[in-house]
Motif scaffolding. Structure first.
Motif, PDB file in Angstrom:
ATOM      1  N   TRP A 296       0.760  -1.089   0.033  1.00  0.00           N
ATOM      2  CA  TRP A 296       0.010   0.100  -0.130  1.00  0.00           C
ATOM      3  C   TRP A 296       0.782   1.302   0.004  1.00  0.00           C
ATOM      4  O   TRP A 296       0.614   2.184  -0.688  1.00  0.00           O
ATOM      5  N   ILE A 297       1.938   1.321   0.806  1.00  0.00           N
ATOM      6  CA  ILE A 297       2.974   2.402   0.812  1.00  0.00           C
ATOM      7  C   ILE A 297       3.755   2.711  -0.459  1.00  0.00           C
ATOM      8  O   ILE A 297       3.688   3.787  -0.992  1.00  0.00           O
ATOM      9  N   LEU A 298       3.891   1.792  -1.093  1.00  0.00           N
ATOM     10  CA  LEU A 298       4.469   2.025  -2.214  1.00  0.00           C
ATOM     11  C   LEU A 298       3.537   2.325  -3.509  1.00  0.00           C
ATOM     12  O   LEU A 298       3.850   3.376  -4.235  1.00  0.00           O
ATOM     13  N   ALA A 299       2.366   1.727  -3.350  1.00  0.00           N
ATOM     14  CA  ALA A 299       1.329   2.335  -4.203  1.00  0.00           C
ATOM     15  C   ALA A 299       0.966   3.757  -3.925  1.00  0.00           C
ATOM     16  O   ALA A 299       0.881   4.598  -4.880  1.00  0.00           O
ATOM     17  N   ALA A 300       0.816   4.041  -2.784  1.00  0.00           N
ATOM     18  CA  ALA A 300       0.486   5.482  -2.329  1.00  0.00           C
ATOM     19  C   ALA A 300       1.637   6.519  -2.914  1.00  0.00           C
ATOM     20  O   ALA A 300       1.260   7.666  -3.398  1.00  0.00           O
TER      21      ALA A 300
END
Length: 322
Positions: A119-123
């Motif tokens: 999620w952090i990478l996508a964000a």
């Protein structure tokens, strides 16, 4: 099928900004009110036969219904004003591109789902892409027409963020109703029908230009019938099969459709930095969906052969897999 329904809805939504440009005399408030207002009331009419059978369940979830309905009413007013001030491409990318992040945060706060490395990478990809697109468009606008346009663009970006949050909220509310044994048609009809009622005063106050010409009226009818009514019926079917965070992530297809139409049909110019931003937003979509649906599921199930299906569905929500 759930993913395909959301993607089909996203393609229809991607046409709204371009369609609005064919009614230049109609303000963004009127466009938003007629689109979501009449579109929502049409959904309520379609769902009317189911209301009687699920009235008690909807009353039990009246807080969720009200939250969704208010979000439905606020979303189009913020969204179309964002596109009016910042441009079709930027308004759409900010509103829809940041919605998956807002959705994931809502699920984290309300449902307790943790934010993982995926999620952090996508964000990071989605936010960087959105910032690049906005900076490119804001610089282009400022260079051509002065500081007032820059201020308008920044206001449009702010309204786009409001639209993103309200989009995430009504998606979460509808999904919550569906997971509590309210059929998607009844859930969407209730939330959008009530939201449509909230928008009627805005339509009455601003909608006179819609009947001033046949072309304006045609745009209003198209917006209410196709992207809003048909699009959100498809979206409701999708929400019955995928979580809200996955649905909002899949809807990142909309900014790509809107940006291409804005360039090809409206004649907007998007600098290379802006196109790079769109590529990053699409990369964000890939990170949120494809790995979680393929590699991760096949890798994790053998290690936990006894895991329950409902637990699997939680781990593969957009951006919530290890």
């Amino acid at each position: 099928m759930g993913a395909l329904c959301v993607l089909a809805a996203s393609v229809l939504w991607g046409t709204t900004g371009t369609a609005a440009t064919f009614a230049p005399g109609v303000g963004p408030l009127a466009i938003g009110a007629v689109a979501m207002g009449f579109g929502g009331l049409l959904q309520a009419l379609i769902a009317a036969p189911q209301f009687r059978h699920h009235a008690s369940g909807l009353l039990d979830q009246r807080g969720t219904v009200l939250l969704g309905a208010v979000s439905v009413a606020v979303y189009p007013l913020a969204f179309y004003n964002s596109m009016h001030l910042a441009g079709v491409a930027v308004g759409t990318v900010v509103s829809i591109g940041t919605a998956p992040l807002a959705s994931a945060l809502i699920e984290r706060v309300v449902d307790g789902r943790r934010l993982t490395r995926r999620w952090i990478l996508a964000a990071a990809l989605g936010l960087l892409g959105t910032v690049l697109l906005c900076v490119a468009e804001a610089s282009h606008t400022s260079g051509g027409t002065g500081g007032g346009s820059m201020a308008g663009t920044l206001l449009g970006i702010g309204l786009g963020l409001v639209a993103a949050v309200t989009y995430a909220l009504y998606s979460w509310a509808a999904h919550r109703l569906i997971t509590r044994e309210i059929p998607s048609r009844a859930a969407m009809g209730t939330v959008f029908g009530l939201g449509g009622l909230f928008l009627l005063p805005v339509l009455l106050a601003t909608g006179a230009p819609l009947v001033a010409s046949w072309s304006n009226a045609a745009v209003g009818v198209y917006m209410a019938l196709v992207p809003m009514c048909v699009g959100y019926v498809l979206f409701g079917w999708g929400l019955a099969h995928v979580p809200a965070s996955t649905a909002t992530a899949l809807s990142l297809l909309e900014p790509a459709v809107a940006a291409v139409l804005a360039v090809l049909v409206v004649g907007e110019r998007l600098p290379a930095t802006g196109w790079m931003g769109i590529v990053l937003v699409i990369a964000c979509l890939a990170v949120l969906t494809t790995p979680a649906r393929t590699h991760h599921r096949s890798r994790r199930q053998p290690r936990n052969p006894g895991i329950h299906n409902s637990e699997v569905s939680v781990t593969i929500t957009a951006g919530h897999a290890d």
